[in-house]
Design a protein around this motif. Structure first.
Motif, short mmCIF file in Angstrom:
data_model
loop_
_atom_site.label_atom_id
_atom_site.label_comp_id
_atom_site.label_asym_id
_atom_site.label_seq_id
_atom_site.Cartn_x
_atom_site.Cartn_y
_atom_site.Cartn_z
N ALA A 1 0.84 -1.21 0.00
CA ALA A 1 0.00 0.00 0.00
C ALA A 1 0.87 1.25 0.00
N LEU A 2 1.96 1.22 0.74
CA LEU A 2 2.89 2.35 0.76
C LEU A 2 3.47 2.58 -0.63
N MET A 3 3.85 1.51 -1.31
CA MET A 3 4.38 1.64 -2.68
C MET A 3 3.33 2.20 -3.63
N ARG A 4 2.11 1.73 -3.50
CA ARG A 4 1.04 2.24 -4.37
C ARG A 4 0.82 3.74 -4.16
N GLY A 5 0.98 4.20 -2.92
CA GLY A 5 0.73 5.61 -2.61
C GLY A 5 1.86 6.56 -2.97
N LYS A 6 3.07 6.05 -3.16
CA LYS A 6 4.20 6.94 -3.43
C LYS A 6 4.03 7.77 -4.70
N THR A 7 3.31 7.24 -5.67
CA THR A 7 3.14 7.97 -6.92
C THR A 7 2.13 9.10 -6.82
N LEU A 8 1.49 9.23 -5.66
CA LEU A 8 0.52 10.31 -5.45
C LEU A 8 1.13 11.50 -4.71
N ARG A 9 2.43 11.46 -4.47
CA ARG A 9 3.08 12.50 -3.68
C ARG A 9 3.21 13.82 -4.43
N SER A 10 3.10 13.82 -5.73
CA SER A 10 3.12 15.08 -6.49
C SER A 10 2.04 15.00 -7.56
N PRO A 11 1.62 16.14 -8.09
CA PRO A 11 0.52 16.13 -9.04
C PRO A 11 0.88 15.64 -10.44
N LEU A 12 2.18 15.52 -10.72
CA LEU A 12 2.61 15.13 -12.07
C LEU A 12 3.91 14.37 -11.97
N ILE A 13 4.04 13.34 -12.77
CA ILE A 13 5.28 12.57 -12.88
C ILE A 13 5.61 12.44 -14.35
N ILE A 14 6.87 12.61 -14.69
CA ILE A 14 7.33 12.32 -16.05
C ILE A 14 8.34 11.18 -15.94
N ALA A 15 8.00 10.05 -16.55
CA ALA A 15 8.92 8.91 -16.57
C ALA A 15 9.83 9.05 -17.79
N CYS A 16 11.08 8.65 -17.62
CA CYS A 16 12.02 8.66 -18.75
C CYS A 16 12.40 7.23 -19.07
N VAL A 17 12.09 6.81 -20.28
CA VAL A 17 12.44 5.47 -20.76
C VAL A 17 13.66 5.60 -21.66
N LEU A 18 14.71 4.90 -21.30
CA LEU A 18 15.97 4.91 -22.04
C LEU A 18 15.93 3.80 -23.08
N LYS A 19 16.11 4.19 -24.35
CA LYS A 19 16.07 3.25 -25.47
C LYS A 19 17.41 3.27 -26.19
N THR A 20 18.41 2.66 -25.58
CA THR A 20 19.74 2.69 -26.18
C THR A 20 19.80 1.85 -27.45
N VAL A 21 20.70 2.25 -28.33
CA VAL A 21 21.01 1.50 -29.54
C VAL A 21 22.30 0.75 -29.23
N ALA A 22 22.18 -0.52 -28.92
CA ALA A 22 23.30 -1.30 -28.38
C ALA A 22 24.49 -1.41 -29.33
N ASP A 23 24.26 -1.62 -30.57
CA ASP A 23 25.37 -1.87 -31.51
C ASP A 23 25.59 -0.73 -32.49
N HIS A 24 25.40 0.50 -32.06
CA HIS A 24 25.61 1.63 -32.96
C HIS A 24 27.08 1.69 -33.35
N PRO A 25 27.38 1.88 -34.63
CA PRO A 25 28.79 1.84 -35.06
C PRO A 25 29.64 3.01 -34.57
N LYS A 26 29.03 4.12 -34.18
CA LYS A 26 29.81 5.30 -33.78
C LYS A 26 29.52 5.79 -32.37
N ILE A 27 28.37 5.45 -31.82
CA ILE A 27 27.95 6.05 -30.55
C ILE A 27 27.78 4.95 -29.50
N PRO A 28 28.75 4.82 -28.60
CA PRO A 28 28.64 3.77 -27.58
C PRO A 28 27.49 4.03 -26.61
#
Length: 190
Positions: A82-109
């Motif tokens: 219940a505590l975990m479920r409530g943590k997302t209500l602590r502020s009126p807005l959340i922006i999640a950042c999803v990282l989508k790396t390109v694992a085998d890019h020839p130039k950009i590690p």
């Protein structure tokens, strides 16, 4: 001093439970994300995707977080869940950042893509601060669980880099003692 330098030096994280409505409007969110998109990004990969979570969707994120925690540890009692479920209500807005790396890019590690994502999140926070909002970047043990990734539309190979909690601060962030620049730098001169 310069106004931009002043804002950078004043930057501080606000505890999420000190952030209340109003949150940034949709047009302000677009402006904030536009600032994130100006982060340094070798190859213009933009290896990130932002998911804006507002209203009752915050309940869905809390539920997915608790589901992920229960999968990881089936000994968690209902109070902790219940505590975990409530943590997302602590502020009126959340922006999640999803990282989508390109694992085998020839130039950009991958490490450059990680740094770019961190820079984008920092730009997002600074833009929110410049508009008068408080922000804090948080993650947690279960932000990369299958239920959370499913909710955010992230593939299994993607990483949730964290959540930026946003809102109007109800009090000033605590002042932090900053180290002297000389403790973290050196000069190499000819």
């Amino acid at each position: 001093m310069n106004a931009i330098i002043d804002k950078l030096l004043e930057r501080a994280s606000h505890a999420p439970n000190t952030l209340e409505a109003p949150a940034p409007s949709h047009s302000q969110i677009e402006q904030i994300i536009q600032c994130a998109l100006s982060a340094p990004d070798h190859g213009k990969l933009r290896p990130w995707h932002f998911v804006v979570i507002e209203g009752d969707a915050r309940l869905s994120l809390g539920k997915a977080t608790a589901e992920g925690a229960a999968i990881a540890d089936n000994n968690l009692d209902e109070d902790k869940l219940a505590l975990m479920r409530g943590k997302t209500l602590r502020s009126p807005l959340i922006i999640a950042c999803v990282l989508k790396t390109v694992a085998d890019h020839p130039k950009i590690p991958v490490f450059e893509q990680l740094l770019s994502t961190g820079a984008a999140i920092q730009q997002l926070q600074l833009a929110a601060n410049a508009l008068g909002f408080g922000a804090i970047w948080l993650s947690g043990a279960h932000c990369n669980s299958a239920p959370v990734k499913k909710l955010l539309g992230a593939a299994e190979e993607h990483t949730v880099a964290g959540y930026i909690y946003l809102g109007t601060p109800t009090k000033l962030a605590p002042a932090k003692q900053r180290p002297a620049p000389s403790e973290h730098m050196s000069f190499l001169s000819s």
